[in-house]
Write a protein that holds these residues in place. Structure first.
Motif, PDB file in Angstrom:
ATOM      1  N   GLN A 194     -31.160  61.389 -55.916  1.00  0.00           N
ATOM      2  CA  GLN A 194     -32.533  61.521 -56.375  1.00  0.00           C
ATOM      3  C   GLN A 194     -32.647  61.555 -57.902  1.00  0.00           C
ATOM      4  OE1 GLN A 194     -35.086  61.412 -54.073  1.00  0.00           O
ATOM      5  NE2 GLN A 194     -36.179  60.979 -55.984  1.00  0.00           N
ATOM      6  N   THR A 195     -31.869  62.440 -58.551  1.00  0.00           N
ATOM      7  CA  THR A 195     -31.981  62.529 -60.015  1.00  0.00           C
ATOM      8  C   THR A 195     -31.584  61.204 -60.650  1.00  0.00           C
ATOM      9  OG1 THR A 195     -29.764  63.518 -60.183  1.00  0.00           O
ATOM     10  CG2 THR A 195     -31.646  65.036 -60.211  1.00  0.00           C
ATOM     11  N   ALA A 196     -30.549  60.568 -60.088  1.00  0.00           N
ATOM     12  CA  ALA A 196     -30.122  59.286 -60.660  1.00  0.00           C
ATOM     13  C   ALA A 196     -31.227  58.243 -60.532  1.00  0.00           C
ATOM     14  CB  ALA A 196     -28.849  58.796 -59.981  1.00  0.00           C
ATOM     15  N   ALA A 197     -31.901  58.239 -59.369  1.00  0.00           N
ATOM     16  CA  ALA A 197     -32.961  57.258 -59.156  1.00  0.00           C
ATOM     17  C   ALA A 197     -34.117  57.507 -60.122  1.00  0.00           C
ATOM     18  CB  ALA A 197     -33.454  57.313 -57.715  1.00  0.00           C
ATOM     19  N   ASP A 198     -34.519  58.787 -60.268  1.00  0.00           N
ATOM     20  CA  ASP A 198     -35.647  59.111 -61.146  1.00  0.00           C
ATOM     21  C   ASP A 198     -35.331  58.829 -62.611  1.00  0.00           C
ATOM     22  OD1 ASP A 198     -37.011  59.875 -58.946  1.00  0.00           O
ATOM     23  OD2 ASP A 198     -36.695  62.039 -59.223  1.00  0.00           O
ATOM     24  N   PHE A 209     -14.145  54.245 -58.716  1.00  0.00           N
ATOM     25  CA  PHE A 209     -14.064  55.596 -59.286  1.00  0.00           C
ATOM     26  C   PHE A 209     -15.274  56.469 -58.944  1.00  0.00           C
ATOM     27  CE2 PHE A 209     -15.499  52.462 -62.426  1.00  0.00           C
ATOM     28  CZ  PHE A 209     -16.780  52.935 -62.700  1.00  0.00           C
ATOM     29  N   THR A 210     -16.051  56.062 -57.936  1.00  0.00           N
ATOM     30  CA  THR A 210     -17.211  56.885 -57.570  1.00  0.00           C
ATOM     31  C   THR A 210     -17.075  57.401 -56.145  1.00  0.00           C
ATOM     32  OG1 THR A 210     -18.371  54.912 -56.793  1.00  0.00           O
ATOM     33  CG2 THR A 210     -18.842  55.644 -59.040  1.00  0.00           C
ATOM     34  N   GLN A 211     -17.704  58.545 -55.910  1.00  0.00           N
ATOM     35  CA  GLN A 211     -17.782  59.039 -54.543  1.00  0.00           C
ATOM     36  C   GLN A 211     -19.077  59.804 -54.355  1.00  0.00           C
ATOM     37  OE1 GLN A 211     -14.555  61.804 -53.892  1.00  0.00           O
ATOM     38  NE2 GLN A 211     -15.711  63.496 -54.776  1.00  0.00           N
ATOM     39  N   ARG A 212     -19.506  59.888 -53.086  1.00  0.00           N
ATOM     40  CA  ARG A 212     -20.739  60.626 -52.825  1.00  0.00           C
ATOM     41  C   ARG A 212     -20.462  61.724 -51.822  1.00  0.00           C
ATOM     42  NH1 ARG A 212     -26.199  58.079 -50.313  1.00  0.00           N
ATOM     43  NH2 ARG A 212     -24.709  57.379 -48.737  1.00  0.00           N
ATOM     44  N   ASP A 213     -21.021  62.883 -52.107  1.00  0.00           N
ATOM     45  CA  ASP A 213     -20.944  63.984 -51.164  1.00  0.00           C
ATOM     46  C   ASP A 213     -22.120  63.831 -50.207  1.00  0.00           C
ATOM     47  OD1 ASP A 213     -20.450  67.554 -51.512  1.00  0.00           O
ATOM     48  OD2 ASP A 213     -21.346  66.427 -49.856  1.00  0.00           O
ATOM     49  N   ASP A 214     -21.831  63.472 -48.966  1.00  0.00           N
ATOM     50  CA  ASP A 214     -22.903  63.173 -48.019  1.00  0.00           C
ATOM     51  C   ASP A 214     -23.816  64.361 -47.790  1.00  0.00           C
ATOM     52  OD1 ASP A 214     -22.437  60.544 -47.614  1.00  0.00           O
ATOM     53  OD2 ASP A 214     -20.924  60.896 -46.045  1.00  0.00           O
ATOM     54  N   PHE A 215     -23.264  65.549 -47.929  1.00  0.00           N
ATOM     55  CA  PHE A 215     -24.044  66.741 -47.640  1.00  0.00           C
ATOM     56  C   PHE A 215     -25.018  67.067 -48.780  1.00  0.00           C
ATOM     57  CE2 PHE A 215     -24.546  71.398 -47.416  1.00  0.00           C
ATOM     58  CZ  PHE A 215     -25.234  71.432 -46.212  1.00  0.00           C
ATOM     59  N   SER A 216     -24.535  67.156 -50.023  1.00  0.00           N
ATOM     60  CA  SER A 216     -25.398  67.535 -51.141  1.00  0.00           C
ATOM     61  C   SER A 216     -26.099  66.329 -51.775  1.00  0.00           C
ATOM     62  CB  SER A 216     -24.559  68.240 -52.219  1.00  0.00           C
ATOM     63  OG  SER A 216     -23.629  67.321 -52.772  1.00  0.00           O
ATOM     64  N   GLY A 217     -25.595  65.142 -51.497  1.00  0.00           N
ATOM     65  CA  GLY A 217     -26.158  63.955 -52.126  1.00  0.00           C
ATOM     66  C   GLY A 217     -25.619  63.720 -53.526  1.00  0.00           C
ATOM     67  N   ASP A 218     -24.734  64.608 -54.003  1.00  0.00           N
ATOM     68  CA  ASP A 218     -24.170  64.444 -55.345  1.00  0.00           C
ATOM     69  C   ASP A 218     -23.348  63.156 -55.445  1.00  0.00           C
ATOM     70  OD1 ASP A 218     -25.288  66.813 -55.943  1.00  0.00           O
ATOM     71  OD2 ASP A 218     -23.408  67.888 -56.378  1.00  0.00           O
ATOM     72  N   ILE A 219     -23.500  62.482 -56.564  1.00  0.00           N
ATOM     73  CA  ILE A 219     -22.644  61.333 -56.848  1.00  0.00           C
ATOM     74  C   ILE A 219     -21.698  61.743 -57.972  1.00  0.00           C
ATOM     75  CG2 ILE A 219     -22.561  58.912 -57.530  1.00  0.00           C
ATOM     76  CD1 ILE A 219     -25.436  58.618 -56.621  1.00  0.00           C
ATOM     77  N   GLU A 220     -20.428  61.542 -57.766  1.00  0.00           N
ATOM     78  CA  GLU A 220     -19.451  62.011 -58.767  1.00  0.00           C
ATOM     79  C   GLU A 220     -18.432  60.931 -59.067  1.00  0.00           C
ATOM     80  OE1 GLU A 220     -19.331  66.514 -56.866  1.00  0.00           O
ATOM     81  OE2 GLU A 220     -17.793  65.010 -56.377  1.00  0.00           O
ATOM     82  N   PHE A 221     -17.689  61.169 -60.142  1.00  0.00           N
ATOM     83  CA  PHE A 221     -16.543  60.314 -60.438  1.00  0.00           C
ATOM     84  C   PHE A 221     -15.312  60.896 -59.751  1.00  0.00           C
ATOM     85  CE2 PHE A 221     -18.714  59.416 -64.709  1.00  0.00           C
ATOM     86  CZ  PHE A 221     -19.315  58.275 -64.215  1.00  0.00           C
ATOM     87  N   THR A 222     -14.519  60.035 -59.148  1.00  0.00           N
ATOM     88  CA  THR A 222     -13.223  60.496 -58.651  1.00  0.00           C
ATOM     89  C   THR A 222     -12.228  60.505 -59.805  1.00  0.00           C
ATOM     90  OG1 THR A 222     -12.798  58.209 -58.050  1.00  0.00           O
ATOM     91  CG2 THR A 222     -13.478  59.714 -56.287  1.00  0.00           C
ATOM     92  N   ASP A 223     -12.473  59.663 -60.770  1.00  0.00           N
ATOM     93  CA  ASP A 223     -11.553  59.523 -61.890  1.00  0.00           C
ATOM     94  C   ASP A 223     -12.383  59.217 -63.139  1.00  0.00           C
ATOM     95  OD1 ASP A 223      -9.784  58.698 -63.815  1.00  0.00           O
ATOM     96  OD2 ASP A 223      -8.493  57.617 -62.399  1.00  0.00           O
ATOM     97  N   GLN A 224     -12.631  60.260 -63.940  1.00  0.00           N
ATOM     98  CA  GLN A 224     -13.536  60.073 -65.069  1.00  0.00           C
ATOM     99  C   GLN A 224     -12.984  59.105 -66.105  1.00  0.00           C
ATOM    100  OE1 GLN A 224     -15.623  63.458 -66.543  1.00  0.00           O
ATOM    101  NE2 GLN A 224     -16.040  62.553 -68.552  1.00  0.00           N
ATOM    102  N   GLU A 225     -11.658  59.140 -66.283  1.00  0.00           N
ATOM    103  CA  GLU A 225     -11.069  58.262 -67.294  1.00  0.00           C
ATOM    104  C   GLU A 225     -11.306  56.794 -66.959  1.00  0.00           C
ATOM    105  OE1 GLU A 225      -6.863  58.640 -68.665  1.00  0.00           O
ATOM    106  OE2 GLU A 225      -7.487  60.758 -68.737  1.00  0.00           O
ATOM    107  N   LEU A 226     -11.133  56.518 -65.692  1.00  0.00           N
ATOM    108  CA  LEU A 226     -11.335  55.144 -65.243  1.00  0.00           C
ATOM    109  C   LEU A 226     -12.799  54.733 -65.437  1.00  0.00           C
ATOM    110  CD1 LEU A 226      -9.160  53.346 -64.048  1.00  0.00           C
ATOM    111  CD2 LEU A 226     -10.050  53.868 -61.755  1.00  0.00           C
TER     112      LEU A 226
END
Ligand SMILES: Nc1ncnc2c1ncn2[C@@H]1O[C@H](COP(=O)(O)OP(=O)(O)O)[C@@H](O)[C@H]1O
Ligand SMILES: [Mg+2]
Length: 454
Positions: free
Chosen positions: A52-56, A72-89
């Motif tokens: 949601q925040t990313a879309a807005d 290097f991205t992943q999503r937590d299906d429960f919270s909806g958070d989108i995160e980096f698995t590997d920030q350097e990449l």
């Protein structure tokens, strides 16, 4: 040329950088990002990047679809958070694709990676609108201060605008040399507040604009807010009487509190003569109390200590008593424009119009006694009557005709005031709309108010 993948990665990376660097503040986030994170006038760490925040923030409809395929991205299906698995990449991927303009528009990223792009952190901050200019911030602040019911009452009394919502700019206004000097002084004082505090010079930053209706007092105050990127808090003093009486003093108090929280900001009090009127007459005790609260608040607030620039305006300086005058440290005179000023105003207000044989000097000669606001009305009449003939190109003659019409109407208006017999005027012929002029022009309501009192 939008690039959803890159936009969303930029957003994710920005939240990561911001969360990791405590030296960054709200002003380091691009306005579009900030707007999704304001709560109660604050942006709290950690920022969480969700679908949601990313879309807005990015205007990408389905952010996860845009970046889900990246390794290097992943999503937590429960919270909806989108995160980096590997920030350097992620950094590497982003820096390969981002250009200088993108970094310059994002101070947080400029702080982290600016060097590679030859963009300094300061330069990026400078072009990024400051957080206090965000409407979203102001709203979140008001929410903290007032519950819903209170807010409704308050909104009658104060009008708060983000600088992004103020349309007037100094470029739209023609100032006298004296006005220019005063404005320049105050701009410098704002810039050098720290120095002034240091040398103990505190009696500065309370201006009183004095002059007949329609000479630009309200416009200059607003334009200052726009050009200095300061929130604009306007108190409508006449509304003090229309408030639920028991609450008025409290609301006056609160409006100053809000100004302090919004600071640096401009606090504008139109119709300041109202204060004097109330003090001398035998008004309701609650109103007197409110006005006294107001005067005390004016005494207590300061540009140097609170970062609030106070501007009062009055069409009736003769009604102000010594106590009211004493509270301002600069008086700025707004006279009716002289001939050369009228010519300049005509040129400014016709900037975007096409006018054949346009001769502002001649018009200035035949508009003696007209204010800037009158000149705008003249222009409006000329434009509207040309439109009735399906024309969008005007001629000098159209303008001269409109001046003649205006004078005629003005005469009728004066008659109205002398005789107080409106019926006779209506029978007299074509003055339809003469009394409605002001209601069309929002910036004009100060004058409308005056007429009703005269
Ligand atoms: N000196 C000026 N230069 C350009 N426009 C002016 C000037 N004075 C007045 N106006 C225009 O007239 C209108 C009314 O002005 P306003 O600021 O409301 O006057 P006041 O607050 O003194 O009654 C505004 O649209 C403003 O742009
Ligand atoms: Mg005004």
């Amino acid at each position: 040329m939008s690039n959803p993948e890159l936009d969303v990665v930029e957003f994710l990376l920005t939240t990561a950088v911001y969360n990791g660097d405590r030296d960054l503040d709200e002003d380091d986030l691009p306005p579009a990002y900030r707007q999704v994170f304001w709560t109660d006038g604050r942006i709290e760490r950690p920022l969480s990047a969700t679908g949601q925040t990313a879309a807005d923030a990015t205007d990408v409809d389905r952010p996860w679809d845009a970046v889900g395929d990246l390794m290097f991205t992943q999503r937590d299906d429960f919270s909806g958070d989108i995160e980096f698995t590997d920030q350097e990449l992620a950094e590497e991927w982003f820096l390969d694709r981002a250009d200088e303009d993108r970094i310059r528009a994002n101070p947080a990223l400029a702080a982290a990676y600016g060097e590679e792009f030859d963009v300094s952190h300061e330069a990026a901050r400078e072009v990024n609108r400051p957080a206090r200019a965000d409407r979203a911030w102001i709203d979140s602040l008001l929410e903290e201060y007032f519950d819903e019911e209170e807010e409704e009452e308050m909104l009658d009394l104060v009008d708060i605008r983000a600088p992004e919502e103020v349309e007037m700019t100094m470029d739209d206004l023609v100032l006298t040399p004296d006005q220019e000097g005063e404005i320049h002084k105050i701009v410098k004082a704002i810039e050098h507040r720290d120095y002034l505090a240091q040398i103990g010079l505190r009696e500065i930053g309370k201006l009183l604009f004095v002059g007949p209706p329609g000479t630009g007092k309200t416009s200059v105050a607003r334009a200052l807010a726009h050009d200095l990127e300061l929130p604009f808090v306007e108190v409508k003093l006449s509304m003090i009487t229309s408030q639920y009486l028991g609450e008025t003093a409290k609301n006056v108090d609160k409006s100053f509190e809000v100004a302090r929280r919004l600071a640096p900001c401009i606090f504008f009090m139109d119709e300041f003569d109202f204060v004097a009127k109330t003090r001398s007459s035998d008004e309701h005790a609650a109103i007197k109390r409110a006005v006294n609260t107001l005067l005390k608040s004016i005494d207590d607030i300061s540009l140097i200590d609170d970062d609030v620039l106070l501007i009062g305006a009055t069409n009736h300086p003769d009604q102000l008593d010594a106590a009211a005058w004493r509270r301002f440290d600069e008086i700025v005179n707004f006279p009716k424009p002289d001939r050369s000023m009228r010519s300049d105003i005509l040129q400014v207000v016709t900037r975007d119009m096409e006018i054949i044989d346009f001769d502002p000097d001649t018009l200035a000669e035949i508009t003696e006694g007209l204010t800037g606001s009158d000149l705008r009305l003249v222009l409006r009449e000329a434009v509207l009557s040309a439109l009735t003939e399906e024309r969008t190109t005007l001629t000098q003659q159209d303008l001269e005709d409109a001046v003649a019409d205006f004078e005629e109407r003005d005469n009728l208006k004066n008659l109205d005031m002398i005789d107080g017999d409106a019926d006779a005027l209506v029978a007299g012929g074509d003055i339809s709309g003469a009394g409605n002029d002001e209601s069309h022009d929002h910036s004009h309501d100060g004058e409308a108010h005056d007429h009703s009192h005269d």
